[in-house]
Design an enzyme around this catalytic site. Structure first.
Site: not given
Length: 341
Positions: A306-307
């Site tokens: 998801e970063g």
């Protein structure tokens, strides 16, 4: 390799700070890197963004994940309502979050918070076919570049990359295996949390896929087309464009690092701009970072994607720039330097 005159100036500025030489460790390396990329002794981090690319994977139907394929779309909806880990961390750090539908098998309502870059309703299963066509792969690169160009126009000069896609650790493991010429067993991990039997099945499926596509070499575009996800290929194109725009490239965990590996195989200079934010707990990433001679900022046993690694590491990257710009020098603070014998 000898340093340029400007690199000598950067190092002199770091060494002149009121501290023992090298005592800020990796923060000194990050400050040096950012100053060199921006070609200034007064570097800035402006309007940070994290882009999360989402895509559905045909390989998810082969039992390689602990979660069903529909979780990809469900998590995108979670991103859009602000409930995921990346939303929490991005808000905490004041990072602009961009969610991209690169190819999710779901029709989203017209939501202004979602960038519609859909290439298709998910890839085919690469167990028995190419994941995407050459045209689709090219479209991923074009759309990834276009997204980054628009972000750059806002003034942003530092951009992180994350992903969402059930099955994408399988895709990434095969891409890594092909691009680095490594046994698939060295690249495969537990992904979403497989038990021992499920992991054995995952490894078997991926080995069969490699056998089916034995004719595929190590050309990064062909490898992405054969085994990639729309979100991985689009991220690769986006990373290359971020380098062309001379932005600082923040790399998240295993999936993002594999997208980066493909970009690196196309243009190895991208490494100059890359900061690897954390060492994922996913098995393959530690080896991948070693192959790239890359030192991750953090090691927190994270493996969410998801970063999130980019967002969590960002305050430390800010600290590197802050000390470089604002910390007093021995001369300005009238502090005596180390004595020499």
């Amino acid at each position: 390799m000898s340093q340029t005159d400007f690199e000598v100036q950067i190092q002199q500025k770091i060494d002149s700070k009121t501290k023992p030489a090298g005592s800020l460790g990796m923060l000194e390396h990050i400050a040096f890197q950012i100053a060199r990329v921006q070609q200034t002794l007064s570097p800035e981090l402006i309007k940070p963004h994290i882009v999360v690319f989402a895509g559905s994977h045909g390989i998810a139907r082969e039992g390689v994940s602990a979660y069903p394929a529909e979780v990809t779309a469900q998590m995108v909806l979670n991103f859009l309502t602000g409930g995921a880990a990346i939303n929490v961390f991005a808000r905490q750090q004041g990072i602009e979050l961009v969610i991209v539908d690169a190819g999710v098998d779901f029709v989203f309502e017209n939501d202004k918070k979602l960038v519609n870059a859909k290439v298709g309703a998910g890839t085919r299963s690469f167990l028995s076919a190419e994941a995407m066509t050459a045209e689709q792969c090219a479209e991923c690169f074009d759309k990834g570049a276009y997204i980054v160009q628009n972000i750059r126009k806002t003034g942003c000069n530092v951009i992180g990359f994350g992903e969402m896609g059930i099955g994408n650790t399988s895709s990434a493991a095969v891409i890594m295996s092909k691009l680095l010429g490594l046994p698939i067993a060295d690249c495969v991990g537990k992904g979403t949390g497989l038990d021992a039997m499920q992991l054995e099945n995952k490894l078997s499926v991926l080995q069969n896929a490699l056998t089916f596509h034995a004719h595929v070499g190590n050309d990064p575009l062909q490898v992405l087309q054969t085994f990639g996800g729309f979100e991985i290929a689009m991220m690769c194109g986006a990373m290359l464009e971020a380098y062309r725009q001379n932005m600082i490239v923040l790399v998240d965990g295993f999936i993002a690092s594999v997208a980066f590996l493909a970009a690196f195989k196309m243009n190895d200079k991208i490494l100059d701009n890359a900061i690897f934010c954390h060492q994922s707990d996913e098995k393959g990433q530690k080896l991948l970072l070693q192959k790239l001679h890359a030192n991750p900022v953090l090691q927190l046993n994270m493996r969410l994607g998801e970063g999130t690694g980019c967002a969590v590491a960002y305050p430390l990257i800010m600290s590197a720039v802050a000390f470089f710009n604002k910390m007093a020098s021995f001369d300005s603070a009238q502090v005596s330097q180390k004595t020499t014998s």
